[in-house]
Design a protein around this motif. Sequence first.
Motif, PDB file in Angstrom:
ATOM      1  N   PRO A   1       1.169  -1.106  -0.378  1.00 35.31           N
ATOM      2  CA  PRO A   1       0.045   0.235  -0.090  1.00 35.31           C
ATOM      3  C   PRO A   1       1.077   1.110  -0.392  1.00 35.31           C
ATOM      4  N   VAL A   2       1.690   0.777   0.243  1.00 36.51           N
ATOM      5  CA  VAL A   2       2.800   2.886   1.099  1.00 36.51           C
ATOM      6  C   VAL A   2       3.619   2.694  -0.866  1.00 36.51           C
TER       7      VAL A   2
ATOM      8  N   SER B   1       6.489  10.827  -2.954  1.00 41.04           N
ATOM      9  CA  SER B   1       7.526  10.492  -1.910  1.00 41.04           C
ATOM     10  C   SER B   1       7.460  11.797  -0.457  1.00 41.04           C
ATOM     11  N   GLY B   2       7.873  13.274  -1.093  1.00 42.49           N
ATOM     12  CA  GLY B   2       7.758  13.601   0.137  1.00 42.49           C
ATOM     13  C   GLY B   2       6.779  13.932   1.023  1.00 42.49           C
ATOM     14  N   ARG B   3       5.339  14.218   0.810  1.00 46.34           N
ATOM     15  CA  ARG B   3       4.242  14.062   1.450  1.00 46.34           C
ATOM     16  C   ARG B   3       3.632  12.643   2.270  1.00 46.34           C
ATOM     17  N   VAL B   4       4.364  11.568   1.651  1.00 41.83           N
ATOM     18  CA  VAL B   4       3.693  10.067   2.288  1.00 41.83           C
ATOM     19  C   VAL B   4       4.994   9.907   3.705  1.00 41.83           C
ATOM     20  N   LEU B   5       6.411  10.508   3.390  1.00 40.44           N
ATOM     21  CA  LEU B   5       7.345  10.376   4.024  1.00 40.44           C
ATOM     22  C   LEU B   5       6.901  10.932   4.605  1.00 40.44           C
ATOM     23  N   LEU B   6       6.755  12.676   4.956  1.00 37.58           N
ATOM     24  CA  LEU B   6       6.284  13.527   6.044  1.00 37.58           C
ATOM     25  C   LEU B   6       5.401  12.745   7.268  1.00 37.58           C
ATOM     26  N   VAL B   7       4.030  11.972   6.434  1.00 41.09           N
ATOM     27  CA  VAL B   7       3.283  11.527   7.247  1.00 41.09           C
ATOM     28  C   VAL B   7       3.604  10.778   7.979  1.00 41.09           C
ATOM     29  N   GLY B   8       4.081   9.910   7.276  1.00 42.06           N
ATOM     30  CA  GLY B   8       5.134   9.021   8.689  1.00 42.06           C
ATOM     31  C   GLY B   8       5.911   8.939   9.573  1.00 42.06           C
TER      32      GLY B   8
ATOM     33  N   THR C   1       6.564   3.637   6.250  1.00 42.46           N
ATOM     34  CA  THR C   1       7.027   4.557   4.890  1.00 42.46           C
ATOM     35  C   THR C   1       8.139   5.177   4.438  1.00 42.46           C
ATOM     36  N   THR C   2       9.548   5.082   5.710  1.00 41.88           N
ATOM     37  CA  THR C   2      10.841   5.207   4.980  1.00 41.88           C
ATOM     38  C   THR C   2      11.608   4.920   3.329  1.00 41.88           C
ATOM     39  N   PHE C   3      11.565   3.725   3.912  1.00 36.79           N
ATOM     40  CA  PHE C   3      12.633   2.771   2.731  1.00 36.79           C
ATOM     41  C   PHE C   3      11.919   3.031   1.582  1.00 36.79           C
ATOM     42  N   VAL C   4      10.484   2.639   1.466  1.00 35.28           N
ATOM     43  CA  VAL C   4       9.912   3.160  -0.258  1.00 35.28           C
ATOM     44  C   VAL C   4      10.175   4.369  -0.576  1.00 35.28           C
ATOM     45  N   CYS C   5       9.736   5.320   0.299  1.00 37.97           N
ATOM     46  CA  CYS C   5      10.169   6.705  -0.034  1.00 37.97           C
ATOM     47  C   CYS C   5      11.585   7.094  -0.740  1.00 37.97           C
ATOM     48  N   CYS C   6      12.639   6.597   0.616  1.00 40.37           N
ATOM     49  CA  CYS C   6      14.027   6.495   0.363  1.00 40.37           C
ATOM     50  C   CYS C   6      14.237   6.284  -1.769  1.00 40.37           C
ATOM     51  N   LEU C   7      13.914   5.037  -2.354  1.00 36.81           N
ATOM     52  CA  LEU C   7      13.849   4.210  -2.798  1.00 36.81           C
ATOM     53  C   LEU C   7      14.063   4.697  -4.088  1.00 36.81           C
ATOM     54  N   ARG C   8      12.226   5.614  -3.923  1.00 33.21           N
ATOM     55  CA  ARG C   8      12.087   6.100  -4.915  1.00 33.21           C
ATOM     56  C   ARG C   8      12.364   7.249  -5.108  1.00 33.21           C
ATOM     57  N   LEU C   9      12.941   8.305  -4.094  1.00 40.07           N
ATOM     58  CA  LEU C   9      13.909   9.442  -4.278  1.00 40.07           C
ATOM     59  C   LEU C   9      14.798   9.041  -5.135  1.00 40.07           C
ATOM     60  N   ILE C  10      15.664   7.996  -4.970  1.00 41.27           N
ATOM     61  CA  ILE C  10      16.779   7.628  -5.589  1.00 41.27           C
ATOM     62  C   ILE C  10      16.779   7.369  -6.545  1.00 41.27           C
ATOM     63  N   SER C  11      15.690   7.111  -7.417  1.00 40.32           N
ATOM     64  CA  SER C  11      14.942   6.238  -8.698  1.00 40.32           C
ATOM     65  C   SER C  11      14.654   7.673  -9.441  1.00 40.32           C
ATOM     66  N   SER C  12      14.455   8.328  -9.058  1.00 41.95           N
ATOM     67  CA  SER C  12      14.375  10.320  -9.210  1.00 41.95           C
ATOM     68  C   SER C  12      14.802  10.407  -9.425  1.00 41.95           C
ATOM     69  N   TRP C  13      16.473  10.736  -8.304  1.00 41.36           N
ATOM     70  CA  TRP C  13      17.725  11.666  -8.561  1.00 41.36           C
ATOM     71  C   TRP C  13      19.143  11.910  -9.171  1.00 41.36           C
ATOM     72  N   PHE C  14      19.003  10.050  -9.135  1.00 41.38           N
ATOM     73  CA  PHE C  14      19.891   9.670  -9.558  1.00 41.38           C
ATOM     74  C   PHE C  14      19.928   8.845 -11.423  1.00 41.38           C
TER      75      PHE C  14
END
Length: 421
Positions: free
Chosen positions: A54-55, A64-71, A104-117
């Motif tokens: 679900p996450v 990622s930002g909004r989901v991570l903030l809520v988490g 929420t934390t790890f999935v958001c990390c991986l999504r940010l990696i795919s967006s920024w690298f």
Amino acid sequence: MWGVAVGAYGLGAFHRSSLAVAGIYATERFDISATQLASFVVLQLAVYAALQIPVGLLVDRFGSGRVLLVGLLAMSVGQVAFALTDSYALALLARVSVGVGDATTFVCCLRLISSWFPTRRIPVMTQLTGPLGQVGTIAAAVPMTWALGRFGWERSYLAVAAVGLVVAVLVLVIVRDEPGRRTLSGSALGLAVVRSSLAQSWAETGTRLGFWIHFSQHFSASMLGLLWGFPFFVRSEGTSEATAGVLLTVMVVAVIAMAPLTGWFVTRFPARRSDLVLGSIGAVAGLWAVVLLWPGTAPVWLLAILVIVVGAAGPMAMIGFDFARLANPPHRLASAVGMVNQGGFLASLTIILVVGALLDLGSRDADGTYTPAAFTLALSAQFVLWGVAALQIWRLRAQFRDEAHRQPTSAPMPGARAADS
């Protein structure tokens, strides 16, 4: 972006691991048994594992930002409640809130990696993310032991909740979902589309192989780091509390130190990734057998070797995400990552609960503490999980290779899949 996200992931690891050294305090505060103590961690891990898919879908939908903030807010609220209550039932609800945020934390990390690298750097950054996030586990060992002894239960956990609010502010101010865009929202997904996407992701051999790889490498370190390591070292092996905290810290240092070596190995020898995983299973299981069969208490040097080898297996769990990435197209990657991530946490919550139950069935000393024989029986349950995982990995890697070989050379599988197993 990556640094703030890893900081949030590290805070989640701290929350997840804090009961490893607070277990004795929690037993006294809530007047509970070993099984009830284990239920704190099991419940949190169950929530974490159940929410991975679900996450992933929420991150695809809201960014990622909004989901991570809520988490982060959910983790802080949970820790405040855990600090202030002395009711076992309310404490369980608090751990649910912590588990929701942690998920929420790890999935958001991986999504940010795919967006920024760039694509070529994604595997290396993924390998580094997991171990570096585990720095939070170090803070949950010696520093948390010191804080509980010096400041007590309530002030220690309230301080941890305050740190979560600070990290939430950093996420709010700094994190952007992708270069040039603060937030990234996806289209709404209907139930039929979600069900179809999840079924297709699980149907991929690479997803299932990744699941069992993560399953096999994750649970022993989690069992020690999250709950049973501190009581095992102190009550069964006769170490001091300080030595037990150091051993748990060494385990996390081994996780971090092994990350770049694992990244180098899988880059240099991609066709040997599953061999590395199977070798790791054999090494960890073999050392546990030596420790558990050692006459009397095991020497500290042997326990140190054990935690180093158990910790070194941690980064190899990340290899599972490589298989999922190779097997799934980008639009299904989040759900596939969630499925793989479930593997290790399902194994962890299973072994933590089983160890607690077997301890309650085992023998006790006159003062009611669990005997070394009880710990030996309980921790032997790990061998069942390793056996099941090794058989599945052996079977699925052969299937993965066969599928890769059947692919026409003009249409290679995603990520040059034929290069691996």
